[in-house]
Design a protein around this motif. Sequence first.
Motif, PDB file in Angstrom:
ATOM      1  N   UNK A  57       0.841  -1.204   0.000  1.00 21.76           N
ATOM      2  CA  UNK A  57       0.000   0.000   0.000  1.00 21.76           C
ATOM      3  C   UNK A  57       0.870   1.246   0.000  1.00 21.76           C
ATOM      4  N   UNK A  58       1.884   1.254   0.843  1.00 17.69           N
ATOM      5  CA  UNK A  58       2.759   2.415   0.949  1.00 17.69           C
ATOM      6  C   UNK A  58       3.477   2.683  -0.377  1.00 17.69           C
ATOM      7  N   UNK A  59       3.911   1.639  -1.050  1.00 18.44           N
ATOM      8  CA  UNK A  59       4.607   1.793  -2.329  1.00 18.44           C
ATOM      9  C   UNK A  59       3.713   2.429  -3.378  1.00 18.44           C
ATOM     10  N   UNK A  60       2.428   2.083  -3.363  1.00 17.50           N
ATOM     11  CA  UNK A  60       1.510   2.575  -4.385  1.00 17.50           C
ATOM     12  C   UNK A  60       0.834   3.887  -4.020  1.00 17.50           C
ATOM     13  N   UNK A  61       0.525   4.083  -2.721  1.00 18.23           N
ATOM     14  CA  UNK A  61      -0.296   5.233  -2.320  1.00 18.23           C
ATOM     15  C   UNK A  61       0.363   6.141  -1.289  1.00 18.23           C
ATOM     16  N   UNK A  62       1.421   5.678  -0.675  1.00 16.75           N
ATOM     17  CA  UNK A  62       1.890   6.346   0.527  1.00 16.75           C
ATOM     18  C   UNK A  62       1.075   5.832   1.702  1.00 16.75           C
ATOM     19  N   UNK A  63       0.912   6.649   2.714  1.00 16.09           N
ATOM     20  CA  UNK A  63       0.125   6.244   3.881  1.00 16.09           C
ATOM     21  C   UNK A  63      -1.325   6.680   3.679  1.00 16.09           C
ATOM     22  N   UNK A  64      -2.268   5.756   3.615  1.00  7.47           N
ATOM     23  CA  UNK A  64      -3.668   6.149   3.452  1.00  7.47           C
ATOM     24  C   UNK A  64      -4.225   6.745   4.743  1.00  7.47           C
ATOM     25  N   UNK A  93      -5.806 -10.902  13.033  1.00  4.09           N
ATOM     26  CA  UNK A  93      -4.374 -10.943  12.746  1.00  4.09           C
ATOM     27  C   UNK A  93      -4.000 -10.131  11.507  1.00  4.09           C
ATOM     28  N   UNK A  94      -4.862 -10.140  10.492  1.00  2.75           N
ATOM     29  CA  UNK A  94      -4.621  -9.308   9.311  1.00  2.75           C
ATOM     30  C   UNK A  94      -4.581  -7.840   9.704  1.00  2.75           C
ATOM     31  N   UNK A  95      -5.559  -7.414  10.459  1.00  8.26           N
ATOM     32  CA  UNK A  95      -5.627  -6.024  10.912  1.00  8.26           C
ATOM     33  C   UNK A  95      -4.355  -5.646  11.670  1.00  8.26           C
ATOM     34  N   UNK A  96      -3.957  -6.497  12.608  1.00  3.45           N
ATOM     35  CA  UNK A  96      -2.757  -6.210  13.392  1.00  3.45           C
ATOM     36  C   UNK A  96      -1.514  -6.187  12.517  1.00  3.45           C
ATOM     37  N   UNK A  97      -1.410  -7.129  11.584  1.00  3.66           N
ATOM     38  CA  UNK A  97      -0.230  -7.177  10.729  1.00  3.66           C
ATOM     39  C   UNK A  97      -0.079  -5.932   9.878  1.00  3.66           C
ATOM     40  N   UNK A  98      -1.178  -5.450   9.297  1.00  6.26           N
ATOM     41  CA  UNK A  98      -1.113  -4.234   8.478  1.00  6.26           C
ATOM     42  C   UNK A  98      -0.730  -3.037   9.348  1.00  6.26           C
ATOM     43  N   UNK A  99      -1.326  -2.949  10.539  1.00  6.81           N
ATOM     44  CA  UNK A  99      -0.964  -1.865  11.458  1.00  6.81           C
ATOM     45  C   UNK A  99       0.513  -1.952  11.847  1.00  6.81           C
ATOM     46  N   UNK A 100       0.993  -3.135  12.111  1.00 10.33           N
ATOM     47  CA  UNK A 100       2.389  -3.332  12.479  1.00 10.33           C
ATOM     48  C   UNK A 100       3.311  -2.840  11.370  1.00 10.33           C
ATOM     49  N   UNK A 101       2.952  -3.145  10.128  1.00  7.53           N
ATOM     50  CA  UNK A 101       3.759  -2.697   9.003  1.00  7.53           C
ATOM     51  C   UNK A 101       3.854  -1.191   8.918  1.00  7.53           C
ATOM     52  N   UNK A 102       2.719  -0.501   9.030  1.00 10.35           N
ATOM     53  CA  UNK A 102       2.731   0.963   8.964  1.00 10.35           C
ATOM     54  C   UNK A 102       3.429   1.579  10.177  1.00 10.35           C
ATOM     55  N   UNK A 115      10.751   3.767  11.637  1.00  9.82           N
ATOM     56  CA  UNK A 115      12.022   3.793  10.916  1.00  9.82           C
ATOM     57  C   UNK A 115      12.248   5.106  10.176  1.00  9.82           C
ATOM     58  N   UNK A 116      11.251   5.984  10.204  1.00  7.94           N
ATOM     59  CA  UNK A 116      11.388   7.271   9.525  1.00  7.94           C
ATOM     60  C   UNK A 116      11.084   7.223   8.039  1.00  7.94           C
ATOM     61  N   UNK A 117      10.586   6.088   7.556  1.00 10.68           N
ATOM     62  CA  UNK A 117      10.229   5.956   6.137  1.00 10.68           C
ATOM     63  C   UNK A 117       8.910   6.672   5.862  1.00 10.68           C
ATOM     64  N   UNK A 118       7.975   6.571   6.796  1.00 14.35           N
ATOM     65  CA  UNK A 118       6.686   7.262   6.703  1.00 14.35           C
ATOM     66  C   UNK A 118       6.571   8.248   7.860  1.00 14.35           C
ATOM     67  N   UNK A 119       5.736   9.240   7.682  1.00 18.46           N
ATOM     68  CA  UNK A 119       5.573  10.261   8.725  1.00 18.46           C
ATOM     69  C   UNK A 119       4.276  10.109   9.508  1.00 18.46           C
TER      70      UNK A 119
END
Length: 231
Positions: free
Chosen positions: A49-56, A67-76, A82-86
């Motif tokens: 998602x981040x690669x295509x849209x940035x942070x929605x 678990x899907x919900x948690x995994x996506x949140x964990x990724x963002x 890490x300073x990749x997203x704000x």
Amino acid sequence: MLTVPTEARWPLLRRIVAETGFHPVSNVTTTHTGHAFGPEGYKTIAYEIFTELGVPAAVFAPTGYGELLFGVWKGFAELARLGVATTTPRMFACEPAAGGPLARSLAEGRRAAEVEVAQTAAYAISSKVSGYRPVASIRASGGRALLVDDAEMTRAQHDLARAGLWYEISAAAGLAGFRQVRDQEEFDGPVVCIATSSGFKDIGVGTQRPEPVDPHWDVVRRHLQSSGIAC
């Protein structure tokens, strides 16, 4: 896949866990146990998602155990750390209204809850228990847990099909959840509705059904051993 009568499902799973030492990632336990590796796979959705849209502004996810919900949140959350997203998105759980343990947990201020589950066509995300990780994700992100009924998911499924996207009814829960709140919430940016599985998974698709096997342990053990599982 081992097809057994419905009433034998959870007792048999408990026996398999006891006999093989497998980790029970299911509602065989009082609250969903989860597994450390699961969210590591799910978080790659956040990277896509981040690669295509940035942070929605928000992510709407079909939710069973969460678990899907948690995994996506964990990724963002990790991208931000890490300073990749704000920023990070608000996470919206979209559960079948026939159950909704995650919504119950949040409503009662608990880390996890167990509920009675009624009949629903969204069998793939119908669960009587959730875990603490999706609860923590929603609270940290400022999101919500939404309950969507079969009619809402069916409408969303049909609209997706008309757009050329054939998903099972459970997978349409994300779009159904978004439609519930789109006039209530203000989203400053794009919104992502995750869809999870093909329409081939819906009960009623096709004409052939697997025959249930005898759930007696000796029969099940032979099936497991033929698959290379020691028990």
